[in-house]
Design a protein around this motif. Structure first.
Motif, PDB file in Angstrom:
ATOM      1  N   UNK A 108      33.361  36.539 -36.063  1.00  0.00           N
ATOM      2  CA  UNK A 108      33.053  35.116 -36.158  1.00  0.00           C
ATOM      3  C   UNK A 108      33.830  34.393 -35.065  1.00  0.00           C
ATOM      4  N   UNK A 109      33.250  33.357 -34.498  1.00  0.00           N
ATOM      5  CA  UNK A 109      33.922  32.603 -33.443  1.00  0.00           C
ATOM      6  C   UNK A 109      34.126  31.144 -33.852  1.00  0.00           C
ATOM      7  N   UNK A 110      35.248  30.592 -33.406  1.00  0.00           N
ATOM      8  CA  UNK A 110      35.425  29.142 -33.472  1.00  0.00           C
ATOM      9  C   UNK A 110      34.504  28.522 -32.423  1.00  0.00           C
ATOM     10  N   UNK A 111      34.445  27.213 -32.398  1.00  0.00           N
ATOM     11  CA  UNK A 111      33.742  26.533 -31.314  1.00  0.00           C
ATOM     12  C   UNK A 111      34.490  26.829 -30.009  1.00  0.00           C
ATOM     13  N   UNK A 112      33.802  26.840 -28.866  1.00  0.00           N
ATOM     14  CA  UNK A 112      34.480  27.076 -27.583  1.00  0.00           C
ATOM     15  C   UNK A 112      35.574  26.035 -27.354  1.00  0.00           C
ATOM     16  N   UNK A 113      36.687  26.468 -26.803  1.00  0.00           N
ATOM     17  CA  UNK A 113      37.771  25.520 -26.536  1.00  0.00           C
ATOM     18  C   UNK A 113      38.155  25.429 -25.061  1.00  0.00           C
ATOM     19  N   UNK A 114      37.627  26.346 -24.227  1.00  0.00           N
ATOM     20  CA  UNK A 114      37.980  26.304 -22.807  1.00  0.00           C
ATOM     21  C   UNK A 114      36.859  26.918 -21.973  1.00  0.00           C
ATOM     22  N   UNK A 115      36.557  26.268 -20.839  1.00  0.00           N
ATOM     23  CA  UNK A 115      35.571  26.803 -19.898  1.00  0.00           C
ATOM     24  C   UNK A 115      36.250  27.818 -18.973  1.00  0.00           C
ATOM     25  N   UNK A 116      35.489  28.830 -18.577  1.00  0.00           N
ATOM     26  CA  UNK A 116      36.013  29.838 -17.660  1.00  0.00           C
ATOM     27  C   UNK A 116      34.840  30.393 -16.862  1.00  0.00           C
ATOM     28  N   UNK A 117      35.114  31.286 -15.931  1.00  0.00           N
ATOM     29  CA  UNK A 117      34.063  31.982 -15.188  1.00  0.00           C
ATOM     30  C   UNK A 117      34.637  33.295 -14.689  1.00  0.00           C
ATOM     31  N   UNK A 118      33.759  34.281 -14.521  1.00  0.00           N
ATOM     32  CA  UNK A 118      34.166  35.528 -13.891  1.00  0.00           C
ATOM     33  C   UNK A 118      33.950  35.389 -12.393  1.00  0.00           C
ATOM     34  N   UNK A 119      35.010  35.601 -11.623  1.00  0.00           N
ATOM     35  CA  UNK A 119      34.953  35.441 -10.174  1.00  0.00           C
ATOM     36  C   UNK A 119      35.430  36.721  -9.501  1.00  0.00           C
ATOM     37  N   UNK A 120      35.242  36.785  -8.207  1.00  0.00           N
ATOM     38  CA  UNK A 120      35.672  37.961  -7.446  1.00  0.00           C
ATOM     39  C   UNK A 120      36.766  37.546  -6.476  1.00  0.00           C
ATOM     40  N   UNK A 121      37.866  38.279  -6.497  1.00  0.00           N
ATOM     41  CA  UNK A 121      38.999  37.985  -5.622  1.00  0.00           C
ATOM     42  C   UNK A 121      39.261  39.186  -4.728  1.00  0.00           C
ATOM     43  N   UNK A 122      39.678  38.905  -3.507  1.00  0.00           N
ATOM     44  CA  UNK A 122      40.078  39.955  -2.580  1.00  0.00           C
ATOM     45  C   UNK A 122      41.303  39.465  -1.811  1.00  0.00           C
ATOM     46  N   UNK A 123      41.822  40.275  -0.919  1.00  0.00           N
ATOM     47  CA  UNK A 123      42.989  39.864  -0.143  1.00  0.00           C
ATOM     48  C   UNK A 123      42.595  38.790   0.865  1.00  0.00           C
ATOM     49  N   UNK A 124      43.531  37.930   1.173  1.00  0.00           N
ATOM     50  CA  UNK A 124      43.245  36.779   2.041  1.00  0.00           C
ATOM     51  C   UNK A 124      42.736  37.201   3.414  1.00  0.00           C
ATOM     52  N   UNK A 125      43.201  38.360   3.914  1.00  0.00           N
ATOM     53  CA  UNK A 125      42.790  38.801   5.254  1.00  0.00           C
ATOM     54  C   UNK A 125      41.593  39.752   5.243  1.00  0.00           C
ATOM     55  N   UNK A 126      40.951  39.891   4.081  1.00  0.00           N
ATOM     56  CA  UNK A 126      39.788  40.776   3.976  1.00  0.00           C
ATOM     57  C   UNK A 126      38.580  40.176   4.700  1.00  0.00           C
ATOM     58  N   UNK A 127      37.727  41.061   5.200  1.00  0.00           N
ATOM     59  CA  UNK A 127      36.493  40.613   5.851  1.00  0.00           C
ATOM     60  C   UNK A 127      35.394  40.300   4.828  1.00  0.00           C
ATOM     61  N   UNK A 128      35.656  40.629   3.570  1.00  0.00           N
ATOM     62  CA  UNK A 128      34.693  40.334   2.506  1.00  0.00           C
ATOM     63  C   UNK A 128      34.710  38.826   2.241  1.00  0.00           C
ATOM     64  N   UNK A 129      33.554  38.191   2.319  1.00  0.00           N
ATOM     65  CA  UNK A 129      33.479  36.736   2.176  1.00  0.00           C
ATOM     66  C   UNK A 129      32.620  36.289   1.007  1.00  0.00           C
ATOM     67  N   UNK A 130      31.584  37.062   0.719  1.00  0.00           N
ATOM     68  CA  UNK A 130      30.648  36.688  -0.342  1.00  0.00           C
ATOM     69  C   UNK A 130      30.318  37.898  -1.204  1.00  0.00           C
ATOM     70  N   UNK A 131      29.700  37.640  -2.342  1.00  0.00           N
ATOM     71  CA  UNK A 131      29.441  38.705  -3.310  1.00  0.00           C
ATOM     72  C   UNK A 131      28.586  39.822  -2.723  1.00  0.00           C
ATOM     73  N   UNK A 132      27.624  39.492  -1.864  1.00  0.00           N
ATOM     74  CA  UNK A 132      26.773  40.530  -1.257  1.00  0.00           C
ATOM     75  C   UNK A 132      27.563  41.473  -0.355  1.00  0.00           C
TER      76      UNK A 132
END
Length: 257
Positions: A108-132
């Protein structure tokens, strides 16, 4: 006389045992055992002195107080959280617990209390820029988490090289730092915290995999506890307690009404 003395001692022992059982029962009735992942900053984690702290920790303590109960936190393996709840070893799952249709079939769940999202993180100097750009890459994430669900539902899943699963996000980010994985799928609220602590270390890819909301999980059939808990959470919204806790941890009121 000796027989009478023996009987008195036996009666006293039984009385003491019953009194003790009553005391333990009363203590249990007055306690909420809350299952947490203690590596989930800023929701619930260990500070430098090994104290359990975080938004959800303060939020749960305040709700328990409203209910006239004491919050007792129990560190659990996040991959077995629903089993811990259904077995009765914990009363609540409360630590950045994402509401999903699959989980609604288990708890059973209470009502939602906080918004969130699943995101992708990489190292700051990575060449990866977007999900593709994740095609052909090794992706890390917490085992049996909503991060795994979000990745499974995204078309990029069929193009990545492999997925490395970890017990918690701290281990996943540690392997990202040492380049054992190329990127990590993680809760936005969690990586925001780490990026504020380690400035210039990470970067987020453009876009998110999935928006989501946090709720508190209650054992199926325990509708009375759910009702009492939701009443306490609603009161905390009304009297400003929730906003105060949110401002302490996020710098603003993010709690949903």
């Amino acid at each position: 006389m000796k027989r009478l003395t023996t009987m008195i001692v036996a009666i006293a022992a039984v009385f003491a045992l019953l009194t003790g059982c009553g005391s333990n029962s009363a203590e249990k009735d007055n306690t909420l055992v809350i299952g947490v992942d203690d590596h989930f900053a800023p929701m619930g984690f260990r500070d430098k002195d090994n104290n359990l702290v975080g938004f959800d920790i303060d939020y749960a303590k305040a709700a328990a107080e409203k209910m006239g109960k004491e919050a007792k936190f129990q560190t659990i393996d996040w991959s077995t959280k629903e089993s811990e709840l259904s077995s009765g070893r914990i009363d609540l799952i409360w630590n950045g617990y994402t509401i999903t249709d699959e989980r609604k079939g288990k708890v059973l769940f209470t009502k939602p209390y906080l918004e969130n999202a699943q995101v992708v993180v990489t190292l700051a100097n990575s060449k990866i820029e977007k999900i593709n750009d994740l095609a052909g890459k090794v992706i890390g994430l917490q085992s049996l988490s909503s991060a795994s669900d979000a990745l499974d539902k995204n078309p990029i899943k069929s193009k990545i090289k492999s997925v490395a699963e970890y017990k918690d996000n701290v281990l996943a980010l540690s392997d990202l730092k040492t380049k054992r994985v190329d990127a990590v799928v993680i809760d936005e609220v969690v990586i925001d915290y780490y990026m504020s602590k380690e400035k210039g270390k990470f970067k987020l890819l453009k876009g998110s995999l999935a928006p989501e909301q946090y709720g508190v999980g209650v054992k199926k059939g325990n509708d009375e506890l759910l009702k009492d808990l939701q009443k306490a959470l609603d009161e905390m919204n009304e009297d400003g307690t929730a906003a105060e806790i949110s401002e302490k941890w996020f710098g603003e009121n993010k709690v949903l009404h």
